[in-house]
Structures are given as C-alpha cells and as structure tokens.
Motif scaffolding. Structure first.
Motif, PDB file in Angstrom:
ATOM      1  N   LEU A  19      -2.809   3.180  -1.140  1.00 45.34           N
ATOM      2  CA  LEU A  19      -3.098   2.723   0.220  1.00 45.34           C
ATOM      3  C   LEU A  19      -1.886   2.036   0.846  1.00 45.34           C
ATOM      4  O   LEU A  19      -1.637   2.185   2.048  1.00 45.34           O
ATOM      5  N   SER A  20      -1.129   1.290   0.059  1.00 46.17           N
ATOM      6  CA  SER A  20       0.048   0.618   0.604  1.00 46.17           C
ATOM      7  C   SER A  20       1.066   1.632   1.114  1.00 46.17           C
ATOM      8  O   SER A  20       1.681   1.447   2.171  1.00 46.17           O
ATOM      9  N   ALA A  21       1.248   2.718   0.364  1.00 43.56           N
ATOM     10  CA  ALA A  21       2.184   3.767   0.786  1.00 43.56           C
ATOM     11  C   ALA A  21       1.685   4.448   2.052  1.00 43.56           C
ATOM     12  O   ALA A  21       2.480   4.746   2.962  1.00 43.56           O
ATOM     13  N   LEU A  22       0.385   4.683   2.136  1.00 43.43           N
ATOM     14  CA  LEU A  22      -0.174   5.317   3.325  1.00 43.43           C
ATOM     15  C   LEU A  22      -0.016   4.422   4.547  1.00 43.43           C
ATOM     16  O   LEU A  22       0.303   4.897   5.642  1.00 43.43           O
ATOM     17  N   LYS A  23      -0.235   3.119   4.373  1.00 43.31           N
ATOM     18  CA  LYS A  23      -0.063   2.186   5.482  1.00 43.31           C
ATOM     19  C   LYS A  23       1.394   2.141   5.933  1.00 43.31           C
ATOM     20  O   LYS A  23       1.685   2.043   7.128  1.00 43.31           O
ATOM     21  N   ALA A  24       2.308   2.200   4.965  1.00 42.62           N
ATOM     22  CA  ALA A  24       3.734   2.198   5.312  1.00 42.62           C
ATOM     23  C   ALA A  24       4.101   3.434   6.112  1.00 42.62           C
ATOM     24  O   ALA A  24       4.970   3.389   6.987  1.00 42.62           O
ATOM     25  N   GLU A 107     -11.431   2.324   4.158  1.00 39.43           N
ATOM     26  CA  GLU A 107     -10.144   1.824   4.634  1.00 39.43           C
ATOM     27  C   GLU A 107      -9.095   2.930   4.627  1.00 39.43           C
ATOM     28  O   GLU A 107      -8.301   3.055   5.560  1.00 39.43           O
ATOM     29  N   THR A 108      -9.106   3.758   3.578  1.00 35.65           N
ATOM     30  CA  THR A 108      -8.155   4.865   3.514  1.00 35.65           C
ATOM     31  C   THR A 108      -8.406   5.850   4.640  1.00 35.65           C
ATOM     32  O   THR A 108      -7.462   6.388   5.237  1.00 35.65           O
TER      33      THR A 108
END
Length: 266
Positions: A19-24, A107-108
C-alpha cells in the motif's frame, strides 16, 4: 500496470501490492515525472522542474520517493555532471502488476481508483495533444491504429488473451543499439472489460439478474408479479425544507479499474 483479469497471481513480472508503494505512485506530480522520463528518457531534476512547471526542490523530493519504491533510479549512462551536484534519473522499466480488485481491501481500492483516474486523464491528454498537432507530425500523422471489437471469452481465456498481448509487446522490444533510424516511442494501451449484462440475462443458477427465475417466479418461490407489502407513504418535507445534501457538490465520479501493464522502456 495491473494484474491480468481475474488472476490470483501474476503470470509474469512483479505484483505491486504494498500500500505504501501504491500511495507513492498515486500522486499527480509523480505520475507526470514518470510519464516524462518514459517518453523522453533520463533527465535531471532541474530539467523536469522546467518542463513540468515545478520547483527543483519538489521535483528532487518526488524523484527520491519514486526511487525508494523502485520506480526511478539514477541513470548510469549519463552519470553526474561536473562537480557531482546534478544527478540524472531514469524510469525503471518492468512488468509491474496490481492485485485483482477482489483481493484489494477498501483502502487499496481507493488508492487504485485514484491511480486509475490519473492514468486515464494522462492518456486522454496525450492523445488529444497528438490530435492537435495534425499535419505537423509528417508521415507519423497516419500512426493511429485503432480497433474496437467484441469477443466472447471465459475468464481463463481472457487471462490468456492478456498474456498473449504482453508477449506481443515484448516481441517488439529491443535495446537502443538495435533500434533502426526513424523509430519513435509508440504508446500502447489495452482496455478489455465485460459488456454490461441485460436484466433478463440468466445467471448460472437459472435466475435472472432481477431475481426471478426463467419460469416467472422469484428465487424465494413467490410469484414475480406479487405486490410488495403495503407501506405508508413517506411524509413530505415542509415546503421550505431543502433536500438533504442539496447544498453539496456531487461526488466526483471515478472510473472503474483498468488493466494495463508497465513494460515501456525509455
């Protein structure tokens, strides 16, 4: 840049589910930076800032965040400028795929919806820009192959179709040293989705989408024409009362997820 339709695991490449990579990745400026690096090749943060209308500090920050998750890296071919203060960056090519929507948590899904929204908007803007250039494209003005079609497939067949499309793209990929003169970067997009079903189409259990069986009865055994239980009419609001939410702007519509793959090389 997503997983092939309906598959549980990638048939090839790397599944991007963090999820952190997707948000970035789902950040408008970073999408602009990645698009620029993919279309035009390596660049410095100052070059990107000038071309995209950003300040160098912000561009450097976004490049570092993209590099943190493996989307960009320093370009070894250009190296650093004299004095070592200016770094060149490139987009890292690869077959990165998203998990299917059935395995995305709420969230994803929100992050993916935003990422898809940005991707659709960027593709449309690029296409319209090329259209506006018209005859300035020279012989490349005819380089708009376009196809619309329909095929009847099972879900496994659609997965196979997707992988064959990726294999076709990879057949035409080659290093710069083997690319002939006159070649240009060509953007390719595949969008495949099931046609909306009609209300009278039958499900596998013999019922229509409206809940009735093909013999006219409902799945619960009641006649399809049975009137619903009587309910008193809702009280009308006072004449001066505004509709609930009437002062609010409508929610922004977000397009459905799409299926692509990120295998472009700068």
């Amino acid at each position: 840049m997503t997983l092939e339709p309906g598959s549980a695991t990638p048939a090839g490449g790397q599944e991007l589910s963090d999820l952190s990579a997707l948000k970035a990745l789902a950040q408008p400026r970073r999408q602009q930076i990645l698009q620029h690096l993919t279309l035009h090749g390596p660049a410095t943060s100052a070059m990107l800032a000038r071309d995209l209308g950003l300040n160098t500090g912000a561009t450097s920050y976004h490049l570092r965040e993209l590099a943190r998750y493996g989307f960009t890296e320093e370009s070894s071919t250009q190296g650093r400028s004299a004095g070592g203060r200016e770094r060149w960056w490139r987009a890292v090519p690869g077959d990165r795929r998203f998990p299917p929507r059935s395995r995305q948590n709420p969230e994803t899904r929100l992050v993916m919806d935003e990422l898809n929204h940005l991707s659709y908007a960027a593709d449309l803007e690029l296409f319209e820009r090329l259209q506006r250039q018209g005859q300035d494209l020279g012989e490349w003005a005819d380089a708009f192959p376009y196809s619309r079609g329909t095929i009847r497939l099972t879900l496994p067949e659609l997965r196979a179709f997707f992988e064959e499309f990726i294999a076709l793209l990879n057949r035409y990929k080659r290093p710069d040293s083997e690319t002939p003169d006159g070649a240009r970067t060509v953007l390719t997009r595949l969008l495949a989705f099931p046609a909306p079903a009609r209300a009278d189409d039958a499900r596998a259990d013999g019922t229509r989408l409206d809940g009735t069986r093909l013999d006219g009865t409902r799945a619960d055994g009641a006649p399809a024409h049975q009137a619903p239980a009587h309910r008193p009419p809702a009280a009308a609001p006072p004449a001066h009362q505004a509709p609930v939410g009437g002062s609010q702007a409508p929610a922004e519509e977000i397009p459905a997820p799409h299926t692509t793959t990120e295998t472009d090389t700068p």
